[in-house]
Write an enzyme that holds these catalytic residues in place. Structure first.
Site, PDB file in Angstrom:
ATOM      1  N   SER A   1       0.858  -1.181   0.000  1.00 45.38           N
ATOM      2  CA  SER A   1       0.000   0.000   0.000  1.00 45.38           C
ATOM      3  C   SER A   1       0.898   1.236   0.000  1.00 45.38           C
ATOM      4  CB  SER A   1      -0.909   0.024   1.225  1.00 45.38           C
ATOM      5  OG  SER A   1      -0.152   0.282   2.397  1.00 45.38           O
TER       6      SER A   1
ATOM      7  N   TYR B   1     -23.371  -6.305  13.022  1.00 48.64           N
ATOM      8  CA  TYR B   1     -22.097  -5.752  12.533  1.00 48.64           C
ATOM      9  C   TYR B   1     -22.284  -4.334  12.020  1.00 48.64           C
ATOM     10  CZ  TYR B   1     -17.858  -5.270   9.680  1.00 48.64           C
ATOM     11  OH  TYR B   1     -16.677  -4.834   9.127  1.00 48.64           O
TER      12      TYR B   1
END
Length: 310
Positions: A33, A184
């Site tokens: 990244s 969630y």
């Protein structure tokens, strides 16, 4: 440049004049990244031997070659590491220890953000499992090597863990850390994992600061990187809503070198020798929320993490 002149625009190269890491070894996670690759390049540019880690083996090769081109003579080595698989973490730690007698810097940079509900290979909620538990196990396995690095060099070793101001939204839920009984919420899950990064830093410092291993948590700022790859338009709208009191947050994006600067400063600045356990932002000492710095919560998270990664 003095540290009190640093700010949001400070880059990795700005914090490195006078720094010499020749003979020292750094491990950086998530180098494929933007921030991880730049952190690794910056440390290599001042002489560090850098162990590059990531899930993507092809990506590791690309990053290693880019660093060798940017820093002729750079000493870089690649180790595959999947933080969402504890067996991979153990294998990577073993490979790192086998290749290096001592480690001086561990930069826990990798992470995932706002993912759909998923579980790691070991059954943990993905964001908590990757951002915290994978790094927790890696760090714990490498602590003896970090202690050896401090003993060898006479300079403290450092563990730098990339957190986020997103931790402000939620502390760790010790009763249901993996969303087994509650619905969630990707934003809450990310915030919990980032609070866990800070709590781990607090407990690492308590346990190992006196043995030459200092720990720091870092808020890198908001940067345009692949970390946001899971975000939808609705998610961006929710981020804007959550940051309504800071309208500049999503418009004044940092460059990659500026985003990585605080991690590099945390790893190398002599000014931080007496500041172990701190939360850092914009190459300065910041302030994390109480739920992320409470010593009792930090100790409880350590014990929970030991049980999860046993």
């Amino acid at each position: 440049m003095e540290s009190n002149l640093y700010g949001s625009g400070t880059t990795t190269d700005d914090v490195l004049p006078g720094v010499d890491l020749t003979g020292r070894t750094a491990v950086v996670t998530g180098v494929t990244s933007g921030l991880g690759g730049e952190t690794a390049r910056a440390l290599a540019s001042v002489g560090a031997t850098v162990v590059l880690t990531a899930r993507d083996e092809d990506g590791l090769g690309v990053v290693a070659e880019k660093i060798r081109v940017a820093v002729p003579g750079a000493q870089v080595h690649s180790v595959r590491l999947d933080l969402a698989d504890l067996s991979s973490v153990r294998s990577a730690a073993e490979e790192i220890r086998a290749g290096h007698d001592a480690i001086d810097l561990l930069i826990n940079n990798a992470g995932v953000m706002y993912t759909p509900f998923q579980r790691t290979r070991d059954g943990f909620e993905l964001q908590f499992g990757t951002n915290h538990l994978g790094h927790f196990l890696l760090t714990r396995l490498l602590v003896p090597s970090l202690e050896a690095g401090a003993a060898r060099s006479g300079v403290s070793s450092r563990v730098v863990t990339v957190s986020s101001d997103a931790h402000q939204a939620s502390g760790v839920d010790f009763d249901d850390p993996h969303f087994e009984r509650t619905d969630y919420d990707k934003f809450v899950a990310y915030a919990r994992s980032k609070s866990a990064n800070v709590l781990m830093t607090v407990e690492l410092e308590r346990r190992f600061g006196g043995r030459g291993v200092h720990a720091f948590a870092v808020h890198p700022g908001v940067c345009a990187t692949s970390l946001a790859r899971h975000m939808s338009r609705d998610d961006m709208a929710e981020m804007k809503r959550m940051s309504a009191g800071k309208p500049e947050l999503l418009t004044n994006l940092k460059s990659i070198p500026a985003g990585a600067a605080t991690s590099v400063w945390a790893a190398t600045s002599p000014d931080l020798e007496a500041a172990g356990g701190s939360y850092l932002a914009d190459c300065g000492i910041g302030r994390a929320e109480d739920h992320a710095t409470d010593p009792a919560a930090a100790a409880a998270l350590w014990e929970l993490s030991v049980r999860c990664t046993a």
